[in-house]
Design a protein around this motif. Structure first.
Motif, PDB file in Angstrom:
ATOM      1  N   SER A  59     -14.094 -28.859 -81.626  1.00  0.00           N
ATOM      2  CA  SER A  59     -12.866 -29.657 -81.552  1.00  0.00           C
ATOM      3  C   SER A  59     -11.636 -28.768 -81.378  1.00  0.00           C
ATOM      4  CB  SER A  59     -12.713 -30.502 -82.823  1.00  0.00           C
ATOM      5  OG  SER A  59     -13.817 -31.355 -83.008  1.00  0.00           O
ATOM      6  N   ALA A  60     -11.610 -27.655 -82.110  1.00  0.00           N
ATOM      7  CA  ALA A  60     -10.466 -26.746 -82.029  1.00  0.00           C
ATOM      8  C   ALA A  60     -10.333 -26.162 -80.626  1.00  0.00           C
ATOM      9  CB  ALA A  60     -10.619 -25.627 -83.055  1.00  0.00           C
ATOM     10  N   TYR A  61     -11.448 -25.781 -80.037  1.00  0.00           N
ATOM     11  CA  TYR A  61     -11.391 -25.209 -78.690  1.00  0.00           C
ATOM     12  C   TYR A  61     -10.939 -26.234 -77.660  1.00  0.00           C
ATOM     13  CZ  TYR A  61     -12.971 -20.410 -79.187  1.00  0.00           C
ATOM     14  OH  TYR A  61     -13.021 -19.060 -79.463  1.00  0.00           O
ATOM     15  N   LEU A  62     -11.345 -27.483 -77.822  1.00  0.00           N
ATOM     16  CA  LEU A  62     -10.883 -28.523 -76.895  1.00  0.00           C
ATOM     17  C   LEU A  62      -9.370 -28.692 -76.982  1.00  0.00           C
ATOM     18  CD1 LEU A  62     -13.410 -31.515 -77.063  1.00  0.00           C
ATOM     19  CD2 LEU A  62     -12.837 -30.107 -75.079  1.00  0.00           C
ATOM     20  N   VAL A  63      -8.850 -28.725 -78.196  1.00  0.00           N
ATOM     21  CA  VAL A  63      -7.404 -28.892 -78.392  1.00  0.00           C
ATOM     22  C   VAL A  63      -6.646 -27.714 -77.796  1.00  0.00           C
ATOM     23  CG1 VAL A  63      -5.565 -29.006 -80.115  1.00  0.00           C
ATOM     24  CG2 VAL A  63      -7.654 -30.327 -80.439  1.00  0.00           C
ATOM     25  N   ILE A  64      -7.107 -26.497 -78.064  1.00  0.00           N
ATOM     26  CA  ILE A  64      -6.405 -25.305 -77.563  1.00  0.00           C
ATOM     27  C   ILE A  64      -6.477 -25.221 -76.046  1.00  0.00           C
ATOM     28  CG2 ILE A  64      -6.237 -22.798 -77.690  1.00  0.00           C
ATOM     29  CD1 ILE A  64      -5.454 -24.312 -80.228  1.00  0.00           C
ATOM     30  N   CYS A  65      -7.588 -25.637 -75.447  1.00  0.00           N
ATOM     31  CA  CYS A  65      -7.684 -25.656 -73.977  1.00  0.00           C
ATOM     32  C   CYS A  65      -6.571 -26.514 -73.373  1.00  0.00           C
ATOM     33  CB  CYS A  65      -9.047 -26.194 -73.541  1.00  0.00           C
ATOM     34  SG  CYS A  65     -10.393 -25.003 -73.632  1.00  0.00           S
ATOM     35  N   CYS A  66      -6.341 -27.679 -73.952  1.00  0.00           N
ATOM     36  CA  CYS A  66      -5.296 -28.573 -73.447  1.00  0.00           C
ATOM     37  C   CYS A  66      -3.912 -27.957 -73.627  1.00  0.00           C
ATOM     38  CB  CYS A  66      -5.365 -29.920 -74.171  1.00  0.00           C
ATOM     39  SG  CYS A  66      -6.879 -30.854 -73.854  1.00  0.00           S
ATOM     40  N   ARG A 113     -11.962 -24.011 -65.660  1.00  0.00           N
ATOM     41  CA  ARG A 113     -12.562 -22.798 -66.214  1.00  0.00           C
ATOM     42  C   ARG A 113     -12.389 -22.751 -67.729  1.00  0.00           C
ATOM     43  NH1 ARG A 113     -10.402 -18.458 -61.729  1.00  0.00           N
ATOM     44  NH2 ARG A 113     -11.990 -18.863 -60.152  1.00  0.00           N
ATOM     45  N   LEU A 114     -11.235 -23.191 -68.207  1.00  0.00           N
ATOM     46  CA  LEU A 114     -11.009 -23.244 -69.654  1.00  0.00           C
ATOM     47  C   LEU A 114     -12.049 -24.139 -70.326  1.00  0.00           C
ATOM     48  CD1 LEU A 114      -7.112 -23.588 -69.974  1.00  0.00           C
ATOM     49  CD2 LEU A 114      -8.502 -21.639 -70.657  1.00  0.00           C
ATOM     50  N   ILE A 115     -12.239 -25.318 -69.747  1.00  0.00           N
ATOM     51  CA  ILE A 115     -13.159 -26.280 -70.355  1.00  0.00           C
ATOM     52  C   ILE A 115     -14.599 -25.768 -70.335  1.00  0.00           C
ATOM     53  CG2 ILE A 115     -14.162 -28.583 -70.110  1.00  0.00           C
ATOM     54  CD1 ILE A 115     -11.405 -29.509 -69.097  1.00  0.00           C
ATOM     55  N   ILE A 116     -15.030 -25.231 -69.182  1.00  0.00           N
ATOM     56  CA  ILE A 116     -16.425 -24.792 -69.049  1.00  0.00           C
ATOM     57  C   ILE A 116     -16.710 -23.585 -69.928  1.00  0.00           C
ATOM     58  CG2 ILE A 116     -18.103 -23.758 -67.469  1.00  0.00           C
ATOM     59  CD1 ILE A 116     -17.023 -25.560 -65.279  1.00  0.00           C
ATOM     60  N   PHE A 117     -15.867 -22.567 -69.816  1.00  0.00           N
ATOM     61  CA  PHE A 117     -16.177 -21.321 -70.496  1.00  0.00           C
ATOM     62  C   PHE A 117     -15.828 -21.341 -71.983  1.00  0.00           C
ATOM     63  CE2 PHE A 117     -15.394 -19.611 -66.070  1.00  0.00           C
ATOM     64  CZ  PHE A 117     -16.740 -19.559 -65.763  1.00  0.00           C
ATOM     65  N   TYR A 118     -14.762 -22.021 -72.344  1.00  0.00           N
ATOM     66  CA  TYR A 118     -14.326 -21.985 -73.731  1.00  0.00           C
ATOM     67  C   TYR A 118     -14.836 -23.177 -74.531  1.00  0.00           C
ATOM     68  CZ  TYR A 118     -11.249 -18.202 -72.322  1.00  0.00           C
ATOM     69  OH  TYR A 118     -10.762 -17.025 -71.844  1.00  0.00           O
ATOM     70  N   ALA A 119     -14.515 -24.388 -74.084  1.00  0.00           N
ATOM     71  CA  ALA A 119     -14.917 -25.571 -74.844  1.00  0.00           C
ATOM     72  C   ALA A 119     -16.437 -25.706 -74.890  1.00  0.00           C
ATOM     73  CB  ALA A 119     -14.279 -26.821 -74.244  1.00  0.00           C
ATOM     74  N   LEU A 120     -17.087 -25.621 -73.728  1.00  0.00           N
ATOM     75  CA  LEU A 120     -18.544 -25.731 -73.717  1.00  0.00           C
ATOM     76  C   LEU A 120     -19.199 -24.533 -74.384  1.00  0.00           C
ATOM     77  CD1 LEU A 120     -19.351 -27.272 -70.207  1.00  0.00           C
ATOM     78  CD2 LEU A 120     -19.080 -28.402 -72.421  1.00  0.00           C
ATOM     79  N   GLY A 121     -18.547 -23.364 -74.274  1.00  0.00           N
ATOM     80  CA  GLY A 121     -19.069 -22.185 -74.962  1.00  0.00           C
ATOM     81  C   GLY A 121     -19.072 -22.378 -76.467  1.00  0.00           C
ATOM     82  N   ALA A 122     -17.990 -22.957 -76.990  1.00  0.00           N
ATOM     83  CA  ALA A 122     -17.918 -23.225 -78.432  1.00  0.00           C
ATOM     84  C   ALA A 122     -18.965 -24.247 -78.852  1.00  0.00           C
ATOM     85  CB  ALA A 122     -16.524 -23.728 -78.791  1.00  0.00           C
ATOM     86  N   LEU A 123     -19.176 -25.271 -78.013  1.00  0.00           N
ATOM     87  CA  LEU A 123     -20.206 -26.271 -78.314  1.00  0.00           C
ATOM     88  C   LEU A 123     -21.590 -25.628 -78.341  1.00  0.00           C
ATOM     89  CD1 LEU A 123     -21.097 -29.224 -78.712  1.00  0.00           C
ATOM     90  CD2 LEU A 123     -21.142 -29.446 -76.210  1.00  0.00           C
TER      91      LEU A 123
END
Length: 558
Positions: free
Chosen positions: A76-83, A280-290
């Motif tokens: 959740s934190a990574y999704l928020v920070i990506c935005c 790229r933010l969503i794929i590498f960071y958010a999905l990476g955190a998931l």
């Protein structure tokens, strides 16, 4: 108004080429009379920005966040920070695409658009923060190397990393950009491979054939409590993860701006960088955190160094626990390479920030000197001195030093992002006052200006809460408090010190006195021959390799 603009040109304008230089540049686009050279291509700039932030924060730092808050809060934190980061990206690119000048930085725009004092304070903030970031990346490498049992002294590893990082920054920017592009690509392909592996393990494709699914979200659980029990503890855990996770994204938007100062056809290529940045933010960071939360237990003891800071990478731990022999060492080696690559990027940013300060008259002129390859060698030497902080690892546990540096750099990141938004607001006001419409701008986001206001509020709160845990009973330490908050008074002291020395000048430039003209014609003159060549090459590629061009567009290389 014209008088103010003339004064701004004399004191703050970066050097521009003469008409004779433009003529020579048309014959040789790499030629520049003074200063740095535009040797960075669009694909270089985008990979520099992505590679500079896909580093040990994502590979190693996520482990401590997972151990503290659990997989649900991490994702959740990574999704928020990506935005929130995308809000910053759209602000800086709108300004930079309209005014792309050599040696530019966010500090330069703070000087030109808001006030000399803001530009001065930001410039020095970037210089010392990015210099310290080199020490952080080397510290992270020392943490990761300890995964392999070895008897080599830590000082030896630190010295080898330092020499390699500093040496590469003395090469021409074209060589640096190309090498960093490929090393950044290794990190990107590694993340893609790890995401695929996570899917395989999720469905039970590992050696043990046991399907992971979201089992680790049930045992030991999706969320954790931090500092206190109950709902308050879960809130503190999420807040910690939200603030701590920002480190993985620090200065990505700013690196795009700095690289654009040496980018070919920046007005054309900068908007492309913004377009590809969000996915790229969503794929590498958010999905990476998931993925990390799916394949690694949050109660894994190896994630933290006895509770004293970051330790092994959660990716490496998960691969080892899955029984995939040898792959854990391969990924660990990639992470070491990642730290080296990120160290290259932040030293590049630090030296170019000092160069920009010197050109604007806010640092000794010796740092504006460049060799025949366009490398500001004195600025590189001065910036590399901060990397000596990495030797703190010799006397202190590496995980503790890791957390100190994360706190210091996070504070600077929050200050920088708030200032990015302030610059953007003043740029919009200046455009309105000088009848510059949306049609005149190479790039404009539909999310603005509302996204910038959201980012200002969020990052201001994060800056104030950066070290909130030290205020809980039994958690206060002098080192924790100082590393979390020392950046705030330092920044304001630098700002106020400059204000006192230039008290005759206004606190902020009026919208109609902001110079939105200087350097634009020179940029367009440099861009025309580059664009003509690129269009001819692009037409040829379209006819011969249509399928390959589609891949390039998706990847962001065109």
């Amino acid at each position: 108004m014209s008088k103010n603009k003339e004064e701004l040109k004399e004191t703050n304008e970066l050097p521009s080429t003469s008409h004779q230089a433009v003529d020579v540049a048309q014959e040789d686009p790499e030629f520049i009379v003074n200063g740095t050279k535009r040797g960075i291509k669009s694909r270089h700039a985008q990979m520099l920005a992505l590679g500079g932030t896909i580093g040990t924060g994502l590979f190693v730092g996520t482990g401590q966040a997972l151990a503290t808050a659990g997989p649900a809060f991490l994702f959740s934190a990574y999704l928020v920070i990506c935005c929130l980061i995308y809000c910053i990206v759209t602000t800086v690119i709108e300004v930079a695409a309209y005014l792309p000048v050599r040696g530019m930085s966010v500090a330069y725009y703070g000087n030109r658009i808001v006030s000399p004092s803001l530009g001065f304070a930001l410039g020095w903030l970037y210089w010392y923060t990015w210099g310290v970031s080199v020490a952080y990346e080397i510290t992270a490498a020392a943490v990761v190397i300890d995964y392999w049992p070895n008897t080599v002294p830590t000082a030896v590893w630190i010295t080898v990393m330092l020499v390699l990082i500093v040496a590469l920054n003395f090469f021409p920017v074209k060589v640096y950009g190309e090498s960093e592009f490929w090393f950044a690509s290794i990190k990107v392909f590694a993340i893609i491979g790890l995401l695929i592996l996570s899917v395989v393990l999720f469905f039970g494709g590992g050696p043990s054939r046991s399907r992971l699914g979201f089992w680790y979200w049930q045992d030991p659980g999706a969320t954790k409590e931090y500092l206190v029990g109950g709902a308050g503890g879960r809130f503190c855990a999420f807040l910690f993860t939200l603030i701590y996770s920002c480190f993985s994204f620090n200065f990505g938007p700013e690196l795009i701006v700095i690289a654009a100062g040496e980018m070919q056809s920046p007005r054309k290529n900068l908007p492309k960088a913004a377009l590809h940045f969000i996915w790229r933010l969503i794929i590498f960071y958010a999905l990476g955190a998931l993925a990390i939360g799916v394949i690694c237990r949050s109660d894994e003891s190896a994630l933290t160094n006895g509770g004293q800071g970051a330790a092994a990478s959660p990716w490496v731990i998960a691969i080892k626990n899955a029984g995939i022999h040898g792959l854990d060492s391969v990924i660990n080696a990639v992470i070491v390479t990642s730290a080296w690559s990120s160290g290259n990027s932040v030293l590049y940013m630090s030296s170019r920030s000092l160069y920009s300060l010197a050109v604007a008259g806010n640092a000794p002129q010796i740092f504006a000197r460049c060799n025949k390859h366009g490398v500001p060698y004195y600025a590189v030497i001065a910036s590399s001195l901060f990397s000596l902080f990495a030797y703190l690892n010799i006397g202190v546990v590496s995980g503790i030093v890791f957390n100190w540096l994360v706190s210091v750099i996070n504070t600077a990141g929050f200050i920088s992002w708030v200032c990015c938004c302030i610059i953007y607001f003043r740029f919009r006001k200046a455009c309105a006052a000088q009848d510059i419409t949306a049609a005149d701008l190479p790039y404009r986001s539909k999310l603005q200006p509302w996204a910038a206001w959201v980012a200002v509020v969020a990052f201001t709160l994060f800056g104030l809460l950066n070290g909130f845990s030290v205020f809980f009973p039994g958690n206060f330490t002098a080192s924790g408090f100082l590393t979390s908050y020392i950046g705030l008074p330092v920044f304001f002291l630098i700002y106020l010190g400059h204000r006192v020395s230039t008290r005759s000048e206004p606190w902020i430039r009026s919208p109609d006195s902001v110079d939105l003209e200087s350097g634009v014609e020179d940029t367009l003159a440099d861009e025309r021959p580059d664009m003509a060549v690129q269009e001819a090459i692009a037409t040829s590629k379209q006819n011969r390799y249509k399928w390959l061009r589609k891949i390039y567009i998706v990847w962001g290389w065109e």
